[in-house]
Design an enzyme around this catalytic site. Structure first.
Site, short mmCIF file in Angstrom:
data_model
loop_
_atom_site.label_atom_id
_atom_site.label_comp_id
_atom_site.label_asym_id
_atom_site.label_seq_id
_atom_site.Cartn_x
_atom_site.Cartn_y
_atom_site.Cartn_z
N TYR A 129 7.48 -6.69 -14.45
CA TYR A 129 6.28 -6.33 -13.67
C TYR A 129 5.26 -7.46 -13.69
CZ TYR A 129 1.70 -3.90 -13.26
OH TYR A 129 0.42 -3.54 -12.95
N1 LIG Z 1 -1.97 1.09 -14.80
C1 LIG Z 1 -2.65 0.06 -15.31
O1 LIG Z 1 -3.14 0.07 -16.44
C2 LIG Z 1 -2.84 -1.17 -14.45
C3 LIG Z 1 -3.45 -2.28 -15.03
C4 LIG Z 1 -3.71 -3.39 -14.21
C5 LIG Z 1 -3.35 -3.38 -12.88
N2 LIG Z 1 -2.72 -2.29 -12.36
C6 LIG Z 1 -2.41 -2.31 -10.92
O2 LIG Z 1 -3.41 -1.55 -10.29
C7 LIG Z 1 -2.93 -1.13 -9.01
C8 LIG Z 1 -3.48 0.24 -8.67
O3 LIG Z 1 -3.32 1.13 -9.72
P1 LIG Z 1 -3.47 2.71 -9.44
O4 LIG Z 1 -3.80 3.32 -10.74
O5 LIG Z 1 -4.33 2.96 -8.27
O6 LIG Z 1 -1.96 3.04 -9.07
P2 LIG Z 1 -1.35 4.40 -8.53
O7 LIG Z 1 -2.25 5.54 -8.81
O8 LIG Z 1 0.06 4.45 -8.99
O9 LIG Z 1 -1.38 4.17 -6.94
C9 LIG Z 1 -0.48 3.34 -6.31
C10 LIG Z 1 -0.24 3.90 -4.92
O10 LIG Z 1 0.71 3.05 -4.27
C11 LIG Z 1 1.55 3.88 -3.51
N3 LIG Z 1 2.84 3.28 -3.20
C12 LIG Z 1 3.87 3.07 -4.06
N4 LIG Z 1 4.92 2.59 -3.39
C13 LIG Z 1 4.55 2.50 -2.09
C14 LIG Z 1 5.23 2.08 -0.92
N5 LIG Z 1 6.52 1.68 -0.93
N6 LIG Z 1 4.57 2.11 0.25
C15 LIG Z 1 3.29 2.53 0.30
N7 LIG Z 1 2.59 2.96 -0.78
C16 LIG Z 1 3.23 2.95 -1.96
C17 LIG Z 1 1.75 5.08 -4.40
O11 LIG Z 1 2.27 6.15 -3.65
P3 LIG Z 1 3.40 7.13 -4.29
O12 LIG Z 1 2.61 8.20 -4.96
O13 LIG Z 1 4.17 7.56 -3.10
O14 LIG Z 1 4.22 6.32 -5.26
C18 LIG Z 1 0.35 5.31 -4.92
O15 LIG Z 1 -0.41 6.13 -4.06
C19 LIG Z 1 -1.44 -1.26 -9.05
O16 LIG Z 1 -1.08 -2.32 -8.18
C20 LIG Z 1 -1.14 -1.65 -10.49
O17 LIG Z 1 -0.08 -2.58 -10.56
C21 LIG Z 1 -2.47 -1.19 -13.11
#
Ligand SMILES: NC(=O)c1ccc[n+]([C@@H]2O[C@H](COP(=O)([O-])OP(=O)(O)OC[C@H]3O[C@@H](n4cnc5c(N)ncnc54)[C@H](OP(=O)(O)O)[C@@H]3O)[C@@H](O)[C@H]2O)c1
Length: 216
Positions: A129
């Site tokens: 990742y």
């Molecule tokens: N978690 C952490 O601690 C962390 C830390 C640093 C950075 N990040 C980054 O922060 C970002 C946002 O985080 P978040 O908490 O908002 O994530 P999240 O709640 O998982 O939201 C991601 C969204 O992307 C959508 N998605 C996934 N695959 C897709 C596709 N093929 N086409 C269109 N939409 C799609 C998901 O839809 P589905 O529900 O259909 O999957 C979900 O609505 C991510 O890029 C992550 O890598 C996360």
């Protein structure tokens, strides 16, 4: 401003749609599952179905046309390395190419600290990742887009404080999704904050001040 959000039904995406809509921006929220359309609508956005895996660059460009800015906060969210490659990696490349085609010049990417979870607790999937996210950053920085990469620390769902530490190099830590959304909301409206990478954690500086300091 007309903003096209990819990942609009997600944790950061929902919060950002609410903030943008509250300031009067027009937000189109791309979502993958049918039931997520309602989430986008409830947040104040106009839903549009789309899938970073199945949609072509042309498909995405057609959806983006007429927007000033694109925000990419989609992610595979631990559903497997192949999905990480397709969504966080190839999906970002497609979205950036589509933005160029569509003339949506401002592009904000939610990335990650390259030093996230260093110290042995990260497994193989997490290492993949981090590599994919870094390559996505590299790809975006090589475009002519008016890009901004935001690298948040570990995301928290508890209420934000409205205060952050933000800079080109920041010690790794946690940050509330509320505050990530607030930072992107303010940054989108600060044209001088362009073609830079910003690392973001919880901190002591009000979001508006943090954006203003970085914009000089
Ligand atoms: N978690 C952490 O601690 C962390 C830390 C640093 C950075 N990040 C980054 O922060 C970002 C946002 O985080 P978040 O908490 O908002 O994530 P999240 O709640 O998982 O939201 C991601 C969204 O992307 C959508 N998605 C996934 N695959 C897709 C596709 N093929 N086409 C269109 N939409 C799609 C998901 O839809 P589905 O529900 O259909 O999957 C979900 O609505 C991510 O890029 C992550 O890598 C996360």
């Amino acid at each position: 401003m007309k903003v096209f959000q990819i990942g609009a039904a997600g944790g950061v995406g929902r919060r950002l749609t609410q903030l943008l809509a509250a300031r009067g921006d027009s937000v189109t929220g791309m979502h993958r599952r049918t039931d997520q359309g309602e989430t986008v609508r409830e947040s104040g956005g106009t839903p549009v179905a789309g899938d970073l895996i199945n949609d072509s660059v042309d498909d995405l460009a057609q959806k983006m046309r007429g927007h000033d800015a694109v925000v990419f906060s989609a992610g595979a969210h631990g559903t497997g390395s192949d999905k990480t490659t397709l969504i966080d990696g190839k999906g970002l490349r497609k979205a950036a190419d589509a933005a160029v085609l569509a003339g949506a010049t401002r592009f904000v990417l939610v990335s990650v600290f390259p030093d996230a979870l260093r110290g042995g607790e990260a497994g193989e999937g997490f290492e993949h990742y981090i590599k994919v996210k870094k390559s996505a950053d590299v790809y975006l920085t090589c475009t002519d887009l008016d890009w901004l990469i935001v690298r948040p620390g570990t995301l928290l769902d508890t209420p934000g404080s409205g205060r952050v530490t933000a800079g080109p190099a920041v010690e790794y830590g946690d940050v509330h999704r509320d505050d990530v959304a607030a930072f992107i909301d303010a940054a989108l409206h600060e044209p001088a904050l362009s073609r830079v990478i910003v690392e973001l954690t919880s901190g002591d500086t009000p979001v508006a001040d943090a954006v203003a300091r970085l914009a000089v």
